[in-house]
Enzyme design. Structure first.
Site, short mmCIF file in Angstrom:
data_model
loop_
_atom_site.label_atom_id
_atom_site.label_comp_id
_atom_site.label_asym_id
_atom_site.label_seq_id
_atom_site.Cartn_x
_atom_site.Cartn_y
_atom_site.Cartn_z
N LYS A 204 0.95 -1.08 0.09
CA LYS A 204 -0.02 0.01 0.05
C LYS A 204 0.88 1.25 -0.01
O LYS A 204 2.26 1.22 0.43
CB LYS A 204 -0.88 -0.09 1.27
CG LYS A 204 -0.20 0.15 2.48
CD LYS A 204 -1.15 0.18 3.77
CE LYS A 204 -0.74 0.02 5.19
NZ LYS A 204 0.00 1.26 5.49
N MET B 210 -1.39 6.02 13.08
CA MET B 210 -1.58 6.17 11.64
C MET B 210 -2.22 5.14 10.82
O MET B 210 -3.39 5.04 10.73
CB MET B 210 -0.45 6.59 10.99
CG MET B 210 0.29 7.60 11.20
SD MET B 210 -0.72 9.31 10.65
CE MET B 210 -0.23 9.23 9.06
N CYS B 211 -1.52 4.23 10.53
CA CYS B 211 -1.99 3.21 9.85
C CYS B 211 -3.19 2.16 10.42
O CYS B 211 -4.05 1.45 9.85
CB CYS B 211 -0.86 2.29 9.17
SG CYS B 211 -0.02 3.44 7.90
N ILE B 212 -2.69 1.97 11.77
CA ILE B 212 -3.55 1.06 12.56
C ILE B 212 -4.78 1.70 12.78
O ILE B 212 -6.12 1.23 12.40
CB ILE B 212 -3.01 0.86 13.82
CG1 ILE B 212 -1.67 -0.21 13.67
CG2 ILE B 212 -3.90 -0.18 14.85
CD1 ILE B 212 -1.73 -1.50 12.85
N THR C 237 -6.86 2.01 9.27
CA THR C 237 -7.38 0.65 8.67
C THR C 237 -8.55 0.07 9.83
O THR C 237 -9.46 -0.52 9.25
CB THR C 237 -6.16 -0.41 8.70
OG1 THR C 237 -5.23 0.28 7.65
CG2 THR C 237 -6.77 -1.76 8.19
#
Length: 188
Positions: free
Chosen positions: A89, A121-123, A126
């Site tokens: 990603k 951020m990504c956790i 998502t």
């Protein structure tokens, strides 16, 4: 029976203080990856679908995860096996610009166990997206790592950032548990 999958998000070398050339070392990343490795082993034993998500920055100007560098590689503690899917990603949300949702729908996955980095951020991105898409989510909080951040002259330690992210996710989005609780559920 509910079909589940384990998502390991961005457990990559650039985040590890123990990786000598780390470009964005996160406090507690080694401990988080050890918990993620326990989750991964339990998922493999139980036949749970495993998906590794790997962030690769689109620009060489990015501060970390440069394409083709050792820092962008998945950490050896959670190295994928040949039958496990690896999704690349370029955005914090693992669903944006990837085939993640399509793969999960094809496999009839209803429940996701999520771990990895960075929590803020990504956790966060998502988990929220997964719930908005209709998935039930369990987040293994001690298998996640956060950065120390600063804003407007205020510094928040990684521990404070972790708590500030996990609390609202637990309130409205996910079942936030220790990795050991997730392992027990996977072992059924």
């Amino acid at each position: 029976m509910t079909v589940s999958a384990l998502l390991l998000i961005d457990i990559q070398n650039d985040y590890f203080p123990s990786f000598t050339r780390a470009k964005m070392p996160l406090p507690h990343m080694d401990a988080a990856s050890a918990q993620a490795a326990h989750l991964l082993a339990a998922a493999r034993r139980s036949g749970t679908i495993v998906i590794h998500v790997k962030h690769v920055m689109a620009s060489d100007a990015a501060p970390f995860f440069h394409p083709g560098t050792p820092g962008s590689e998945l950490h050896e503690s959670v190295a994928p096996q040949s039958e496990e899917t690896v999704i690349e990603k370029t955005r914090p949300n693992s669903f944006v610009g990837t085939k993640l949702q399509e793969l999960l729908r094809e496999a009839q996955v209803e429940h996701l166990t999520i771990c990895g980095a960075m929590s803020q951020m990504c956790i966060d991105a998502t988990v929220r997206a997964a719930v908005d898409l209709g998935f039930k989510v369990t987040l293994a909080h001690d298998a996640c790592a956060a950065a120390t951040v600063e804003h407007d002259g205020v510094t928040a330690s990684s521990d404070m950032v972790q708590a500030a992210i996990m609390a609202p996710l637990a309130a409205s989005y996910a079942e936030v548990q220790r990795a050991s609780e997730c392992v027990a559920r996977l072992q059924g």
